[in-house]
Design a protein around this motif. Sequence first.
Motif, PDB file in Angstrom:
ATOM      1  N   ALA A  31       0.831  -1.206   0.000  1.00 49.37           N
ATOM      2  CA  ALA A  31       0.000   0.000   0.000  1.00 49.37           C
ATOM      3  C   ALA A  31       0.864   1.254   0.000  1.00 49.37           C
ATOM      4  O   ALA A  31       0.574   2.231  -0.707  1.00 49.37           O
ATOM      5  CB  ALA A  31      -0.936  -0.005   1.209  1.00 49.37           C
ATOM      6  N   LEU A  32       1.938   1.257   0.782  1.00 44.68           N
ATOM      7  CA  LEU A  32       2.842   2.408   0.789  1.00 44.68           C
ATOM      8  C   LEU A  32       3.462   2.622  -0.583  1.00 44.68           C
ATOM      9  O   LEU A  32       3.571   3.762  -1.067  1.00 44.68           O
ATOM     10  CB  LEU A  32       3.942   2.190   1.833  1.00 44.68           C
ATOM     11  N   ILE A  33       3.867   1.530  -1.217  1.00 50.24           N
ATOM     12  CA  ILE A  33       4.469   1.647  -2.551  1.00 50.24           C
ATOM     13  C   ILE A  33       3.444   2.181  -3.550  1.00 50.24           C
ATOM     14  O   ILE A  33       3.744   3.074  -4.354  1.00 50.24           O
ATOM     15  CB  ILE A  33       5.021   0.280  -2.994  1.00 50.24           C
ATOM     16  N   ASP A  34       2.221   1.648  -3.486  1.00 45.36           N
ATOM     17  CA  ASP A  34       1.180   2.086  -4.424  1.00 45.36           C
ATOM     18  C   ASP A  34       0.771   3.535  -4.197  1.00 45.36           C
ATOM     19  O   ASP A  34       0.353   4.216  -5.142  1.00 45.36           O
ATOM     20  CB  ASP A  34      -0.048   1.179  -4.300  1.00 45.36           C
ATOM     21  N   GLU A  35       0.895   3.997  -2.951  1.00 44.29           N
ATOM     22  CA  GLU A  35       0.501   5.368  -2.635  1.00 44.29           C
ATOM     23  C   GLU A  35       1.666   6.356  -2.768  1.00 44.29           C
ATOM     24  O   GLU A  35       1.571   7.489  -2.310  1.00 44.29           O
ATOM     25  CB  GLU A  35      -0.061   5.442  -1.216  1.00 44.29           C
TER      26      GLU A  35
END
Length: 394
Positions: A195-199
């Motif tokens: 999620a951090l990477i996608d955000e």
Amino acid sequence: MSRMIVRVILWFVLLLAAGVLAHFMVRHPGYVMLAWGQWMVEITLWAAVGLLVVGLLVLWLVVRLWRGVNPIHWARRYRDHRDRRAARVETERAIGAWLTGDEATALSALNKVVKAGGSERLPRLMTLIPERTHPNWSERLADFIEADPGLSLAAWALQANQLIQHGNTQALVDLVERQPELASVRFIQPPYWRALIDEGQADKALRRIEAAPGLHPDDRERWQRLAGRALVEQAYADGSASPATLKLIPRNLRQKPALVATEVRCLARHNRLTDAFDRLKKALERAPADELWALLTELPFNASDALQLGEAILVKSRQPSATAQTVLGLLSEREALWGQAENYLQAAWEQAPSVQSGQALAALYERRGDKDRALALYKQLAATVAASGDTSVG
């Protein structure tokens, strides 16, 4: 008849009975004699009756007191209280250990809970699981955390798992930011990092991955590569490298073939082929990985320069890989060095048969007019792929 009249009549009857009894005690006292060996006691009948009644009352009081202050009863109550308290403590310890991946500690704590007779904390937590689809889930979650704050991490983990199932990455990131202890929950870590990477927060994901305790080295390296590649993509988003972003990647991680390949592709995508080739050259000279070899044919480099670089690196390699020889064969074919291309491709096919090397060699035979050898190789390639059930059979 009112209650007052009834009470007056009762008191009158009691006084009359007491008077009659007193009259009999005075006029007809009677005697009771108790003899035991040399001892003899003589008392009136009514005194003996009174002593008997008093004795019975004393015995009744002793029995009641014994039941109230029975040491065995108090010891049992103390033991039950101790077991319940131990079960509650070990339940919290077991759930916390399981969430953080310490299965040995979790199993040991659960065994202690069983020996202590169980705890109501675990069933109460389990009631939240089927309620996750309830409209008032948030209120019920808040009520549970208020009633049992020691299991708040488990409750928030259920909330995070619900967000993961719904694919709500931004809400998951926000939840972990509000509850930082969720970052230590084992089954939440990978979705949270993704999620951090996608955000667009790959730098934070990289820090979280590096700080995660007990993570398998292979898993840690894999996630570091994913986060590092995302940072490289972010650094080259506008075509020019962002030094501030690249500095967020540790030097040893930035030298990994996967990150180098990502950086080279980013440079080539922004028409910076010279910089891409120089970056690839340095990486190949340092560590000639197959992923980097493949870039020589994947990207639109000058075939002569790429072949010259590949041959220079091949000389330094004691045991060149099949991928390296396949790449050199394809580059030699682009330069119309047919014999050299055939030698490289044959060596690659013999070393580790694969679809890429087999098709390249068969196509080379076909272009050179040797259709029999090309057809035989195609049949061999088809049989090998069918037997392996995969696209590579090395």
